[in-house]
Design an enzyme around this catalytic site. Structure first.
Site, short mmCIF file in Angstrom:
data_model
loop_
_atom_site.label_atom_id
_atom_site.label_comp_id
_atom_site.label_asym_id
_atom_site.label_seq_id
_atom_site.Cartn_x
_atom_site.Cartn_y
_atom_site.Cartn_z
N SER A 41 0.80 -1.22 0.00
CA SER A 41 0.00 0.00 0.00
C SER A 41 0.83 1.28 0.00
CB SER A 41 -0.92 0.02 1.22
OG SER A 41 -0.17 -0.12 2.41
N THR A 42 2.12 1.18 0.33
CA THR A 42 2.95 2.39 0.27
C THR A 42 3.08 2.89 -1.17
OG1 THR A 42 4.92 0.99 0.21
CG2 THR A 42 4.28 1.88 2.37
#
Ligand SMILES: *[C@@H]1O[C@H](CO)[C@@H](O)[C@H](O)[C@H]1NC(C)=O
Ligand SMILES: *[C@@H]1O[C@H](CO)[C@@H](O)[C@H](O)[C@H]1NC(C)=O
Ligand SMILES: *[C@@H]1O[C@H](CO)[C@@H](O)[C@H](O)[C@H]1NC(C)=O
Ligand SMILES: *[C@@H]1O[C@H](CO)[C@@H](O)[C@H](O)[C@H]1NC(C)=O
Length: 372
Positions: A41-42
């Site tokens: 998700s980064t």
């Protein structure tokens, strides 16, 4: 310690000035032909939105995600605005991250290879089972399978493009979260064996990318994962859970041990694989500076422990959604939600990755990697 903090603050202020003036590619210039993104998700820019079965808790396709993005609409980025993949892409001369693989129509995939594709999926990790609670995410193995099948489809024509492109990987935090947060851990867990398993998986993925023609790797090592608001909250329920940074000690210890293992694995790979080049961030070192009391003042970051998009839980955890209260100044907060940095905090990291000299990124920075 105080002297060192002061020096760092000064360096940070200079860095900000440079960042505001803008560095990296000149207008209209691209430092690499394409960028390929893998991870969690980064760096996800919308794959999870389009993965069937992926639960809302592992998506960012509702307000207030995207509130500072140019469209002010949620895109699937786990941020108020641009994420780390976008910010590195911008330094390289692109408008933002390449598009999410899942957003491309079948006939659009091969043409899009010329500018790059983002395969990242929030919740995923180095291990196949990481992210299973999300109901359906692309593991790193899945992401690589998609990429290598496109490369095969393109045949020999892809070789020059792939070898000159930047491969940007940001993964591993979710494996650490799930291990550290396990409510019923088996007795006598062997942390060292677990971390070795993660690093071995990472090595396999890098070898697969190399075999597909990749030569330039920018690796974002997991940060001090125990310092995000969700883990600070979790630490309060563990006996002796807090470390000296007031973060979840067990999770931070894993991050601290993982970085040197990753760094030495990359060093070994670059010796063994002809023409392989890499840049790795020392994200735990960066985080150590930011989370040491007073260490981040020069960066304008004054709130280190609480989510800007605050739910009702401890440290603002418990849901960044339309009912959440937004902090007035996003540039004072490290965290946007319970797990993810603000656009501003990730822009500081992107700056270090791209322009940094020796400290927190090595053996070369991303600008030097792109120029090879
Ligand atoms: C992970 O999944 C891939 C395919 O999705 C499979 O080829 C691989 O063997 C799996 N790895 C492990 C360690 O189970
Ligand atoms: C973290 O590591 C430090 C130093 O190795 C050790 O003293 C401490 O007990 C560890 N904390 C946890 C929670 O594992
Ligand atoms: C936001 O999340 C909280 C906590 O899960 C929930 O109670 C609330 O109904 C949600 N609000 C919206 C608008 O989805
Ligand atoms: C730093 O924080 C101040 C006060 O909240 C804010 O007005 C300013 O815009 C921030 N500076 C940057 C560079 O974001």
């Amino acid at each position: 310690m105080a002297g060192r903090g002061g020096a760092l603050a000064l360096v940070a202020l200079c860095m900000l000035e440079v960042a505001l003036r803008g560095t990296g590619a000149a207008a209209g210039e691209r430092l690499v032909p394409a960028m390929f993104v893998f991870g969690d998700s980064t760096v996800d820019v919308g794959n999870n939105n389009l993965l069937p079965g992926c639960k809302p808790e592992c998506r960012a396709n509702y307000p207030r995600y995207g509130v500072d993005y140019p469209s002010h609409a949620p895109t699937g980025r786990f941020s108020n605005g641009y994420n780390l993949a976008d910010q590195i892409a911008q330094f390289l001369g692109f408008n933002e991250s390449p598009p999410a693989f899942r957003s491309l129509p079948a006939e659009g995939i091969v043409p899009q290879m010329k500018g790059g594709i983002n395969f990242a999926s929030g919740g995923s990790g180095l291990q196949n089972q990481t992210g299973q609670h999300c109901g359906g995410v692309y593991s790193m193995a899945d992401q690589l399978e998609e990429f290598t099948s496109v490369v095969k489809m393109m045949g020999g024509s892809s070789y020059d493009l792939i070898s000159r492109s930047l491969f940007f990987l940001s993964v591993g935090s979710n494996d650490l979260f799930e291990y550290a947060d396990d409510k019923n851990p088996p007795p006598h867990r062997d942390d060292t064996a677990f971390l070795k398993c993660l690093v071995d998986s990472y090595k396999t993925y890098l070898q697969e990318l190399y075999a597909a023609g990749a030569r330039k790797f920018s690796i974002v090592s997991p940060s001090l994962v125990g310092c995000c608001p969700s883990q600070r909250a979790a630490a309060l329920t563990h006996h002796n859970g807090l470390d000296e940074l007031h973060c979840f000690g067990a999770a931070n210890n894993l991050s601290r041990q993982l970085y040197p293992l990753l760094a030495s694995t990359l060093q070994g790979l670059s010796r063994d694989l002809d023409g392989m080049h890499y840049s790795i961030s020392d994200s735990t070192g960066m985080a150590e500076t930011v989370f040491t009391p007073g260490g981040a003042i020069g960066y304008n970051l004054t709130v280190l422990d609480t989510a800007c998009c605050a739910g009702s839980g401890k440290f603002g955890t418990g849901g960044c959604n339309a009912s959440a209260v937004l902090c007035p100044n996003r540039a004072n907060f490290v965290f946007w939600d319970g797990f993810h940095p603000t656009e501003y905090a990730s822009s500081l990291a992107a700056f270090v990755l791209f322009n940094g000299g020796g400290k927190f990124v090595g053996p070369i920075n991303v600008e030097q990697l792109a120029a090879l």
